[in-house]
Design an enzyme around this catalytic site. Structure first.
Site, PDB file in Angstrom:
ATOM      1  N   HIS A 170      22.276  63.507  63.883  1.00 44.66           N
ATOM      2  CA  HIS A 170      23.187  64.183  64.668  1.00 44.66           C
ATOM      3  C   HIS A 170      22.896  64.199  66.284  1.00 44.66           C
ATOM      4  O   HIS A 170      23.791  63.877  67.028  1.00 44.66           O
ATOM      5  CB  HIS A 170      23.293  65.677  64.240  1.00 44.66           C
ATOM      6  CG  HIS A 170      23.954  66.713  64.948  1.00 44.66           C
ATOM      7  ND1 HIS A 170      23.312  67.188  66.184  1.00 44.66           N
ATOM      8  CD2 HIS A 170      25.320  67.265  65.090  1.00 44.66           C
ATOM      9  CE1 HIS A 170      24.429  67.938  66.935  1.00 44.66           C
ATOM     10  NE2 HIS A 170      25.464  67.961  66.052  1.00 44.66           N
ATOM     11  N   ASN A 171      21.698  64.520  66.507  1.00 47.60           N
ATOM     12  CA  ASN A 171      21.332  64.422  67.959  1.00 47.60           C
ATOM     13  C   ASN A 171      21.396  63.051  68.359  1.00 47.60           C
ATOM     14  O   ASN A 171      21.673  62.970  69.622  1.00 47.60           O
ATOM     15  CB  ASN A 171      19.833  65.237  68.011  1.00 47.60           C
ATOM     16  CG  ASN A 171      19.929  66.482  67.880  1.00 47.60           C
ATOM     17  OD1 ASN A 171      20.867  67.008  67.150  1.00 47.60           O
ATOM     18  ND2 ASN A 171      18.971  67.228  68.419  1.00 47.60           N
TER      19      ASN A 171
ATOM     20  N   GLU B 200      24.721  62.681  69.478  1.00 48.63           N
ATOM     21  CA  GLU B 200      24.916  63.632  70.717  1.00 48.63           C
ATOM     22  C   GLU B 200      24.522  63.091  72.003  1.00 48.63           C
ATOM     23  O   GLU B 200      25.039  62.916  72.906  1.00 48.63           O
ATOM     24  CB  GLU B 200      23.900  64.776  70.379  1.00 48.63           C
ATOM     25  CG  GLU B 200      23.896  66.037  71.499  1.00 48.63           C
ATOM     26  CD  GLU B 200      23.122  67.056  71.011  1.00 48.63           C
ATOM     27  OE1 GLU B 200      23.070  67.710  70.020  1.00 48.63           O
ATOM     28  OE2 GLU B 200      22.010  67.287  71.868  1.00 48.63           O
TER      29      GLU B 200
ATOM     30  N   SER C  10      22.612  73.393  64.439  1.00 47.85           N
ATOM     31  CA  SER C  10      23.281  72.850  65.600  1.00 47.85           C
ATOM     32  C   SER C  10      24.378  73.768  66.107  1.00 47.85           C
ATOM     33  O   SER C  10      25.097  74.541  65.436  1.00 47.85           O
ATOM     34  CB  SER C  10      23.766  71.581  65.378  1.00 47.85           C
ATOM     35  OG  SER C  10      24.515  71.005  66.569  1.00 47.85           O
TER      36      SER C  10
ATOM     37  N   LYS D 221      19.950  66.258  60.784  1.00 45.65           N
ATOM     38  CA  LYS D 221      20.090  66.890  62.124  1.00 45.65           C
ATOM     39  C   LYS D 221      19.553  65.814  63.319  1.00 45.65           C
ATOM     40  O   LYS D 221      20.087  65.886  64.453  1.00 45.65           O
ATOM     41  CB  LYS D 221      19.128  68.132  62.175  1.00 45.65           C
ATOM     42  CG  LYS D 221      19.161  68.785  63.535  1.00 45.65           C
ATOM     43  CD  LYS D 221      20.663  69.261  64.007  1.00 45.65           C
ATOM     44  CE  LYS D 221      20.731  69.874  65.517  1.00 45.65           C
ATOM     45  NZ  LYS D 221      19.816  70.084  66.365  1.00 45.65           N
TER      46      LYS D 221
END
Ligand code: 6PG
Length: 472
Positions: free
Chosen positions: A186-187, A190, A129, A183
């Protein structure tokens, strides 16, 4: 020339920047791209004068690498990853390592780790990232796979990663697709924070009548606070301040209001639904993108379903940082991280990922898109209690939520009366009000289920499973 330390497949912007990052950190490199012209272009341009060579075929590429080979694939997620693995596998030898640095679906990574390990190759699914700049200067990296495979790349990734006060933003995440799962979440976070800031912008524009520079000034103030200082707030300020070179007006107003996505936010929500973890703020952000893309339908609906009469309410004053709005955003951001972490807790149990939540907080502190000062508090919360079920149960975060709730209520209520959609803010409020309720109305849902389908129910006053003939 000796053999290269590191190989990269896929010279897109992320690939180019990652190989430049590795080379800068002392790793001589060899690069391969499906079209050799792209390789030549890179070597003559950004790769010129560096300890980087190109290979025209995969066989030459593999032959140019020292063993065990460390090969990073930066190709499109999905079939292209499988195609690359199939094409390169015949040239690999025992102990060689393939790293997938794209945004792959974690279940695909689980499968690939198992398949490649059976062939005695190491396989790492690594979330990366930080966008193009992060890839070059130091991203946050989330590698998963077997520990032995990670150990073989650890010195490399520790050097390449963003560095924060307590170390590099990379750690071994866990087995199989754990790195790509982290990940993905995480997105999801986001997506939520982007949408929260978009809602704040919409309210400041439509309720407070502010222009880009005025809103940017507010964001700049928010970025000074412990609770909101973050990369996304920082770039939102930039986006709001930027002018259209053609007209001189705020550029953001010239952009079509339909947001796309590449899949990771969707996977976060699908996984959450499958695992039974409520992530309504993240889901609302995803839905908001999907709904935004129905532009012609929205325009037609607007003609039939007019807005309510104008309603004005206070979002605070710029001088006080738009306090209620700021508080609403703080609560929603905390809850977004909390929902993501709760999903990681469940995934860790379900897939035996054995995730270290404090370490995840640490590696998200630098390099990545959701980096924020708040992550130090998140790291602290999970260090104090590694099995914390929900971030809002941590004393520091509980106090924050209690302090920010009046602002969130005021903003959501006002937006509802004004007919302005605030999906992430309102989902956050619903989530908190549901999560803190000792008694929810699902007793009536259970009664209905038993009434029409004999699904049975439990009672509050005695144990067992009960059925009533409701319709007699
Ligand atoms: C990152 C980002 C990145 C992602 C883009 C696009 O951490 O650097 O998450 O990996 O691909 O943000 O995502 P969407 O197109 O789905 O918004």
């Amino acid at each position: 020339m000796g053999k290269a330390h590191f190989g990269l497949i896929g010279l897109g912007v992320m690939g180019e920047n990652l190989v430049l990052n590795a080379e800068r950190n002392g790793y001589s490199s060899v690069v391969y791209n499906r079209t050799y012209a792209k390789t030549e272009e890179f070597l003559a341009g950004r790769g010129a004068g560096k300890d980087i060579v190109g290979a025209a075929t995969l066989q030459d590429f593999v032959g140019a690498l020292e063993r065990p080979r460390r090969i990073l694939m930066m190709v499109k997620a999905g079939q292209p990853v499988d195609d690359t693995i199939d094409a390169i596998s015949p040239f690999l030898e025992e102990g060689d390592l393939l790293i997938d640095g794209g945004n792959s679906l974690y279940a695909d990574t689980d499968r690939r780790v198992a398949e490649l390990e059976r062939k005695s190759f190491g396989y790492i699914g690594m979330g990366v990232s930080g966008g193009a700049k992060g890839a070059l200067e130091g991203p946050s990296m989330m590698p998963g796979g077997t520990k032995a495979a990670y150990d073989a790349i650890e010195p490399l990734v520790r050097k390449m990663a963003a560095q924060v006060s307590d170390g590099p933003c990379v750690t071994y995440i866990g087995p199989g697709g754990a790195g790509h799962f982290v990940k993905t979440v995480h997105n999801g976070i986001e997506y939520a924070i982007e949408q929260i800031l978009a809602e704040a912008y919409d309210l400041m524009k439509r309720i407070a009548g502010m222009n880009g520079d005025q809103m940017a000034d507010v964001l700049a103030g928010w970025n000074e606070t412990e609770e909101l200082a973050s990369f996304l707030v920082e770039i939102t300020e930039v986006c709001l301040r930027t002018k259209d070179p053609e007209t001189g007006a705020d550029l953001v107003e010239a952009i079509v209001d339909a947001a796309g996505q590449k899949g990771t936010g969707l996977w976060t929500v699908v996984s959450a639904l499958e695992m039974g973890v409520p992530v309504p703020t993240i889901y609302a952000a995803l839905n908001a993108r999907v709904l935004s893309s129905l532009r012609p339908e929205r325009l037609a609906a607007g003609a039939l379903l007019p807005a309510p009469p104008a309603h004005s309410f206070s979002l605070g004053e710029p001088a006080d940082g738009m306090a209620p709005l700021r508080d609403a955003c703080i609560a929603a951001c905390i809850v977004s991280y909390g929902q993501g972490m709760a999903l990681l807790q469940e995934a860790s149990k379900l897939h035996d990922y054995n995730l270290n939540f404090s370490a995840i907080g640490q590696i998200w502190k630098g390099g990545c898109i959701i980096r924020a000062r708040l992550l130090q508090r998140i790291q602290n919360a999970y260090s104090a209690n590694p099995t914390l079920a929900n971030l809002v149960l941590d004393p520091w975060f509980a106090e924050q939520i209690n302090r920010r709730l009046p602002g969130l209520r005021q903003v959501v209520a006002g937006a509802a009366l004004a007919g302005i959609p605030v999906p992430c803010l309102s989902s956050t409020l619903d989530y908190i009000d549901s999560y803190r309720s000792g008694r929810l109305p699902q007793n009536l849902v259970q009664a209905m289920r038993d009434c029409f389908g004999s699904h049975t129910y439990e009672r509050t006053d005695k144990s067992g499973s009960f059925h009533t003939e409701w319709l007699d």
